[in-house]
Write an enzyme that holds these catalytic residues in place. Structure first.
Site, PDB file in Angstrom:
ATOM      1  N   ASN A  68       0.813  -1.237   0.000  1.00  7.67           N
ATOM      2  CA  ASN A  68       0.000   0.000   0.000  1.00  7.67           C
ATOM      3  C   ASN A  68       0.837   1.273   0.000  1.00  7.67           C
ATOM      4  O   ASN A  68       0.450   2.250  -0.637  1.00  7.67           O
ATOM      5  CB  ASN A  68      -1.027  -0.027   1.132  1.00  7.67           C
ATOM      6  CG  ASN A  68      -0.395  -0.023   2.500  1.00  7.67           C
ATOM      7  OD1 ASN A  68       0.634  -0.656   2.708  1.00  7.67           O
ATOM      8  ND2 ASN A  68      -0.981   0.688   3.420  1.00  7.67           N
ATOM      9  N   CYS A 100      -3.361   1.651   6.245  1.00  3.39           N
ATOM     10  CA  CYS A 100      -3.780   0.917   7.448  1.00  3.39           C
ATOM     11  C   CYS A 100      -4.485   1.829   8.435  1.00  3.39           C
ATOM     12  O   CYS A 100      -5.261   1.358   9.262  1.00  3.39           O
ATOM     13  CB  CYS A 100      -2.564   0.284   8.099  1.00  3.39           C
ATOM     14  SG  CYS A 100      -1.271   1.493   8.443  1.00  3.39           S
ATOM     15  N   GLU A 113       7.131   1.006  16.740  1.00  2.00           N
ATOM     16  CA  GLU A 113       8.346   1.514  16.085  1.00  2.00           C
ATOM     17  C   GLU A 113       8.224   3.025  16.003  1.00  2.00           C
ATOM     18  O   GLU A 113       7.188   3.598  16.333  1.00  2.00           O
ATOM     19  CB  GLU A 113       8.524   0.863  14.712  1.00  2.00           C
ATOM     20  CG  GLU A 113       8.742  -0.653  14.845  1.00  2.00           C
ATOM     21  CD  GLU A 113       9.474  -1.271  13.673  1.00  2.00           C
ATOM     22  OE1 GLU A 113      10.340  -0.620  13.076  1.00  2.00           O
ATOM     23  OE2 GLU A 113       9.155  -2.434  13.362  1.00  2.00           O
ATOM     24  N   GLU A 164       3.265  -4.665  12.299  1.00  2.00           N
ATOM     25  CA  GLU A 164       2.294  -3.588  12.044  1.00  2.00           C
ATOM     26  C   GLU A 164       1.227  -4.183  11.135  1.00  2.00           C
ATOM     27  O   GLU A 164       1.495  -4.468   9.963  1.00  2.00           O
ATOM     28  CB  GLU A 164       2.993  -2.392  11.385  1.00  2.00           C
ATOM     29  CG  GLU A 164       3.998  -1.740  12.336  1.00  2.00           C
ATOM     30  CD  GLU A 164       4.809  -0.621  11.719  1.00  2.00           C
ATOM     31  OE1 GLU A 164       4.562  -0.243  10.565  1.00  2.00           O
ATOM     32  OE2 GLU A 164       5.722  -0.121  12.404  1.00  2.00           O
TER      33      GLU A 164
HETATM   34  P1  NAD Z   1      -0.215  -9.169   3.096  1.00  2.00           P
HETATM   35  O1  NAD Z   1      -0.191  -9.644   4.509  1.00  2.00           O
HETATM   36  O2  NAD Z   1      -1.011  -9.916   2.118  1.00  2.00           O
HETATM   37  O3  NAD Z   1       1.273  -9.154   2.499  1.00  2.00           O
HETATM   38  C1  NAD Z   1       2.295  -8.406   3.116  1.00  2.00           C
HETATM   39  C2  NAD Z   1       3.635  -9.028   2.761  1.00  2.00           C
HETATM   40  O4  NAD Z   1       3.726 -10.309   3.375  1.00  2.00           O
HETATM   41  C3  NAD Z   1       3.864  -9.233   1.273  1.00  2.00           C
HETATM   42  O5  NAD Z   1       5.208  -8.902   0.992  1.00  2.00           O
HETATM   43  C4  NAD Z   1       3.615 -10.725   1.104  1.00  2.00           C
HETATM   44  O6  NAD Z   1       4.301 -11.294   0.015  1.00  2.00           O
HETATM   45  C5  NAD Z   1       4.153 -11.262   2.403  1.00  2.00           C
HETATM   46  N1  NAD Z   1       3.619 -12.567   2.842  1.00  2.00           N
HETATM   47  C6  NAD Z   1       2.362 -13.034   2.656  1.00  2.00           C
HETATM   48  N2  NAD Z   1       2.255 -14.248   3.246  1.00  2.00           N
HETATM   49  C7  NAD Z   1       3.452 -14.535   3.817  1.00  2.00           C
HETATM   50  C8  NAD Z   1       3.971 -15.638   4.555  1.00  2.00           C
HETATM   51  N3  NAD Z   1       3.220 -16.701   4.871  1.00  2.00           N
HETATM   52  N4  NAD Z   1       5.259 -15.585   4.966  1.00  2.00           N
HETATM   53  C9  NAD Z   1       6.027 -14.517   4.685  1.00  2.00           C
HETATM   54  N5  NAD Z   1       5.605 -13.460   3.971  1.00  2.00           N
HETATM   55  C10 NAD Z   1       4.326 -13.452   3.558  1.00  2.00           C
HETATM   56  O7  NAD Z   1      -0.627  -7.647   3.183  1.00  2.00           O
HETATM   57  P2  NAD Z   1      -0.891  -6.647   1.957  1.00  2.00           P
HETATM   58  O8  NAD Z   1      -2.164  -7.066   1.310  1.00  2.00           O
HETATM   59  O9  NAD Z   1       0.350  -6.523   1.157  1.00  2.00           O
HETATM   60  O10 NAD Z   1      -1.104  -5.265   2.730  1.00  2.00           O
HETATM   61  C11 NAD Z   1      -2.331  -4.815   3.218  1.00  2.00           C
HETATM   62  C12 NAD Z   1      -2.432  -5.077   4.707  1.00  2.00           C
HETATM   63  O11 NAD Z   1      -1.353  -4.461   5.388  1.00  2.00           O
HETATM   64  C13 NAD Z   1      -3.688  -4.479   5.322  1.00  2.00           C
HETATM   65  O12 NAD Z   1      -4.235  -5.394   6.247  1.00  2.00           O
HETATM   66  C14 NAD Z   1      -3.165  -3.245   6.058  1.00  2.00           C
HETATM   67  O13 NAD Z   1      -3.966  -2.807   7.138  1.00  2.00           O
HETATM   68  C15 NAD Z   1      -1.825  -3.740   6.515  1.00  2.00           C
HETATM   69  N6  NAD Z   1      -0.915  -2.617   6.808  1.00  2.00           N
HETATM   70  C16 NAD Z   1      -0.654  -2.308   8.113  1.00  2.00           C
HETATM   71  C17 NAD Z   1       0.170  -1.233   8.418  1.00  2.00           C
HETATM   72  C18 NAD Z   1       0.458  -0.836   9.845  1.00  2.00           C
HETATM   73  O14 NAD Z   1       1.338  -0.019  10.040  1.00  2.00           O
HETATM   74  N7  NAD Z   1      -0.232  -1.378  10.836  1.00  2.00           N
HETATM   75  C19 NAD Z   1       0.736  -0.493   7.384  1.00  2.00           C
HETATM   76  C20 NAD Z   1       0.458  -0.836   6.073  1.00  2.00           C
HETATM   77  C21 NAD Z   1      -0.381  -1.915   5.791  1.00  2.00           C
END
Ligand code: NAD
Length: 494
Positions: A163, A296, A475, A262
């Site tokens: 994102n 997020c 963080e 996060e």
């Molecule tokens: P996602 O969890 O699908 O993927 C995030 C990352 O994790 C990607 O690089 C993906 O390839 C990797 N990944 C997926 N499965 C994995 C596994 N089993 N092992 C290791 N790596 C793995 O998330 P997304 O769709 O890319 O992002 C959107 C989500 O992120 C939303 O839920 C959003 O709220 C959250 N987000 C949170 C914050 C925060 O600061 N709290 C910030 C940005 C986004």
């Protein structure tokens, strides 16, 4: 307008960056533009052997010359990287926009700017960070001096989402490196470009091999899983969905690795009747629809005190319908596309579910029709619902799109209970001109971040993170430095 954003020339094939070299692999996948569905580049997917090479190289860096650098030297490296991003600013802009389809102005003022600021801020914070110092006196008068040494944690795996690709990655890489660690980054498969460009910047800055590595790929059965399971990793810093966090936690458990998470949110905005009405409308428009709702911190639940509820709905409807959706560089554009057609399908499934659950659709609920190549992209309309009970799935689950539900409320106690009635706990915003109310309400919200009369404003020295399903740890500023350092207490009898 036929403006199709393309990647800078060096990114025509997106390679891994391992041990100071750009590395191809036999398996590739497509990086697709969410603006029109065209293939932007082939991405070289790292296999287990390449991930292993990256981790080993990072280990050599930490145990070698990089691990022995002092913080002043490392701060110079971070500033050199920031200079490199500044020099190639327009290429980073193009990479971010091509991968995400977001408006140019946002990419300029938020994403690339924050990429630079993350390196400069942590370079400067690292230089003034210090450990604790305590004098202890035993009953017989003996004096003991305790001081705490900060040492590198080791090799850190960073797994980031799509994102805010450059922002999320640099938000982790900068504190990791100022603390003397080495990093292996796995950017999202949806947004591999700015990470690859950042690797070019590290390379040009002459940062020693192994300090900064990028491996491309997916999560399960790919580079993400290989990285988080690797025994050579000391810590995992992850940003993404809560259920991915749970999977990574299990993988990290075997090696008892440190984790910083996060995760997702179902954030609320609370608008009291005494709020500056126009500022609150503007604030909620931003907090619900910025980056097409794919932040997020976005508010998907909005609670408005009953006396102003109808007026607020009418103002939100009018403002939302005036938001311009389109090409990233169109003048006045507020929203670009979502990240992908697949994600659009998920968002649209919630648009349909809300209606099934009994929502009134105030505005939106579908896809815009352009009559050009954008119809092959991943655009959706910003959407407002009312009328759902707090128990509806659309009120409980994170949609991660440009949508909010607006409900009326009658008292402080009621709204606090409803805001807290969620499995998440990332952020809230409160809109009121009553200072006493702001101080009464904010401590009672079960979240990591509360804004009053603003949203998304960030000082990088402040703690960032969520409670419950929204994350583990904090963080930002010294919180990052604490997480990415190993501390040793030294006790000296004087
Ligand atoms: P996602 O969890 O699908 O993927 C995030 C990352 O994790 C990607 O690089 C993906 O390839 C990797 N990944 C997926 N499965 C994995 C596994 N089993 N092992 C290791 N790596 C793995 O998330 P997304 O769709 O890319 O992002 C959107 C989500 O992120 C939303 O839920 C959003 O709220 C959250 N987000 C949170 C914050 C925060 O600061 N709290 C910030 C940005 C986004």
């Amino acid at each position: 307008m036929s403006s199709v954003f393309s990647l800078p020339p060096t990114l025509s094939g997106l390679r891994n960056y391992v041990d100071g070299e750009f590395v191809e692999s036999s398996k590739t996948f497509d990086n697709v533009s969410p603006l029109n569905g065209r293939v932007l580049a082939k991405v070289h997917e790292a296999d287990e052997a390449l991930v292993d090479r990256a981790v080993r190289s990072a280990r050599r860096a930490v145990e070698g010359a990089w691990g022995r650098t002092n913080v002043q030297e490392r701060a110079k490296v971070l500033h050199a990287v920031a200079d490199g991003i500044e020099r190639r600013f327009d290429e980073f802009l193009a990479a971010e926009i091509a991968d995400t389809g977001r408006p140019l102005e946002q990419a300029r003022s938020l994403d690339v700017y924050r990429g630079i600021a993350n390196f400069r801020t942590f370079a400067d914070l690292g230089k003034v960070a210090h450990g604790d110092y305590f004098e202890t006196f035993l009953p017989d008068g003996t004096k003991l001096l305790n001081h705490t040494l900060r040492k590198p944690l080791g090799v850190v795996a960073s797994i980031s989402p799509w994102n805010l690709p450059l922002l999320s990655l640099t938000w982790k890489a900068a504190p990791v490196l100022i603390c003397g660690n080495a990093i292996v980054c796995k950017p999202s498969e949806e947004t591999p470009s700015s990470a690859t460009l950042l690797a070019e910047v590290f390379h040009e800055a002459g940062v020693p091999a192994g300090v900064f590595n990028v491996v491309h790929g997916f999560g399960p059965g790919s580079a993400g899983e290989a990285l988080t399971r690797h025994p050579g990793i000391d810590a995992v810093t992850f940003t993404g969905e809560s259920r991915t966090g749970a999977a990574i936690m299990k993988a990290a458990a075997d090696g008892v690795k440190d984790i910083s998470f996060e995760l997702g949110g179902k954030n609320a905005a609370v608008v009291f009747a005494d709020a500056d009405f126009d500022a609150a409308v503007e604030g909620v428009i931003r907090s619900s629809f910025t980056n097409s709702g794919q932040v997020c911190l976005c508010s998907e639940r909005v609670y408005v005190e009953r006396p102003i509820f109808d007026r607020f709905i009418a103002a939100m409807k009018a403002r939302t319908e005036a938001l311009k959706i389109g090409w990233p560089d169109e003048p006045g554009v507020f929203m670009g596309s979502l990240i992908s057609r697949e994600h659009r399908e998920k968002v649209l499934s919630y648009y349909r579910l809300a209606v099934e659950e009994g929502a009134t659709v105030v505005t939106g609920g579908g896809v815009p029709v352009f009559g050009d190549e954008r119809d092959d992209g991943a655009f959706v309309q910003p959407t407002i619902w009312t009328g759902l009970p707090d128990t509806a799935r659309c009120m409980i689950e994170e949609v991660f799109g440009p949508v909010c539900h607006i409900s009326p409320f009658d008292s402080e106690d009621e709204v606090i209970r409803r805001v807290n009635d969620t499995a998440y706990g990332l952020a809230s915003s409160v809109w009121t001109t009553n200072l006493s109310r702001a101080h009464r309400v904010t401590p009672r919200l079960s979240v990591g971040i509360v804004w009053v009369n603003t949203w998304f404003s960030r000082d990088l020295r402040t703690p960032f993170g969520g409670t419950r399903l929204s994350g583990i740890g904090r963080e930002g500023g010294r919180y990052s430095l604490d997480f990415y350092s190993e501390t040793t207490n030294v006790c000296i009898k004087v």
